[in-house]
Scaffold this active site. Structure first.
Site, mmCIF file in Angstrom:
data_model
loop_
_atom_site.group_PDB
_atom_site.id
_atom_site.type_symbol
_atom_site.label_atom_id
_atom_site.label_comp_id
_atom_site.label_asym_id
_atom_site.label_seq_id
_atom_site.Cartn_x
_atom_site.Cartn_y
_atom_site.Cartn_z
ATOM 1 N N HIS A 183 -1.987 -2.085 -0.867
ATOM 2 C CA HIS A 183 -2.305 -0.985 0.126
ATOM 3 C C HIS A 183 -2.100 -1.105 1.477
ATOM 4 C CE1 HIS A 183 -3.810 3.639 0.439
ATOM 5 N NE2 HIS A 183 -3.365 3.091 1.600
ATOM 6 N N ASP B 146 2.731 1.018 9.942
ATOM 7 C CA ASP B 146 2.337 1.341 11.274
ATOM 8 C C ASP B 146 0.982 0.848 11.654
ATOM 9 O OD1 ASP B 146 1.431 3.417 9.495
ATOM 10 O OD2 ASP B 146 2.335 4.830 10.582
ATOM 11 N N GLU C 243 -10.290 10.351 -0.720
ATOM 12 C CA GLU C 243 -10.806 9.647 0.450
ATOM 13 C C GLU C 243 -11.655 10.959 1.433
ATOM 14 O OE1 GLU C 243 -7.498 8.264 2.826
ATOM 15 O OE2 GLU C 243 -8.762 6.972 3.950
HETATM 16 ZN ZN ZN Z 1 -3.685 4.247 3.163
#
Ligand code: ZN
Length: 330
Positions: free
Chosen positions: A12, A16, A201
């Site tokens: 993961h 960028d 998240e």
């Molecule tokens: Zn991520």
């Protein structure tokens, strides 16, 4: 303890969010791109998340500058090669680099051209630095981008198993729920393209549940699964790994302290937990640091080894390639 031996694979990792200030400045100078400063130390301040970052949305603002240098073949190639070189130097053997081709089309590149040049950099990095890599193409949670998301799926299909291994869904999770993208993932399922989804998240366990129901092969983060026993049960039953990134979770305020990370609880229940970085520059971290963080809050050597093994076994690669990576651990 030397955790470098465990920091072998990152599943993961956003291109960028992981660019070095030096490569951003190099590309910006070559292409006449405006930056707030051309001093690497100064530029780092614009790229790293501030300590008082309030949310995932504020965190995502740090991607503006990196994306300026990812708009040309030259910039994409150099940034990807540089990232893979740094990973190889750090001892990593395999990485799945994710990026959204639709964010690199501002100067006229087509999504397939974006992917092609990154695959060239991936090949060259293997030849030069002996590090293997594959791409995960991100669909973006944004408004009015259905057509470009569809295009990304088409490009993923074209390069599937030729350097592209999966799709992902990234962006502002709380603003654009998974359900908005259901039709896209139905298409991906029909085309047999594996995918990961960022979930649990900024949003709660219900977003992990919907990602599981939509057919995600892995979950990006999934921290909030801890709040729902039935979600955790599904993760175990369906053997869906979580891609945990501790420093990033702290930065986005998904957790208030590292001690809050539910990794041990997940492992006890039989959930496959993997350890990753997310955005090395934005979160000023690297994979060894992530292992160090867990060690510093009491995780045992054995637990860290389990995380490293899980990460290797959860990669989108062949069993033979996994065996080869596991041999570095033992
Ligand atoms: Zn991520």
């Amino acid at each position: 303890m030397d955790y470098k031996k465990y920091a072998l694979v990152d599943l993961h990792l956003h291109l960028d969010g992981s660019l070095s200030p030096e490569i951003i400045i190099e590309v910006a100078k070559e292409e006449g791109i405006n930056l707030p400063t051309y001093d690497a130390k100064e530029l780092r301040k614009y790229l790293e998340v501030p300590e008082d970052c309030k949310s995932l949305n504020e965190y995502l603002e740090r991607f503006d500058i990196p994306n300026r240098v990812l708009q040309s073949k030259n910039g994409l190639y150099k940034c990807m090669l540089n990232l893979l070189k740094r990973e190889a130097d750090a001892g990593l053997k395999y990485v799945e680099v994710r990026m959204a081709p639709q964010l690199s089309t501002q100067k006229g590149l087509k999504q397939n051209e974006v992917v092609e040049i990154l695959l060239q950099a991936s090949k060259d990095a293997f030849d030069k630095y002996k590090i293997k890599s594959n791409l995960i193409l991100c669909l973006m949670r944004m408004q009015n981008n259905m057509m470009v998301n569809l295009k990304t799926i088409e490009v993923a299909a074209k390069y599937l198993n030729k350097g592209v291994v999966a799709l992902d869904l990234a962006g502002a999770e709380a603003l654009f729920p998974n359900e908005n993208f259901e039709a896209l993932f139905e298409l991906a399922r029909n085309m047999r393209i594996p995918f990961t989804i960022h979930a649990g998240e900024a949003s709660g366990a219900e977003s992990v549940r919907s990602a599981i129901n939509m057919g995600a092969s892995r979950i990006g983060h999934g921290i909030h699964s801890i709040d729902d026993e039935s979600v955790m049960k599904s993760l175990v039953e369906k053997k869906i790994p979580l891609e945990i990134c501790p420093k990033s979770n702290l930065d986005t305020k998904t957790i208030k302290s590292f001690e809050e990370l539910p990794i041990r609880e997940f492992l006890k229940r039989g959930i496959i937990v993997t350890l990753n970085t997310d955005d090395m520059t934005v979160s000023s971290t690297n994979l060894v640091n992530e292992y160090n963080i867990l060690s510093s809050i009491g995780y045992s050597d054995e637990e860290l080894k389990t995380l490293s093994e899980n990460t290797i076994k959860s990669a989108f690669i062949s069993d033979k390639e996994k065996e080869e990576l596991l041999s570095y651990l033992n």
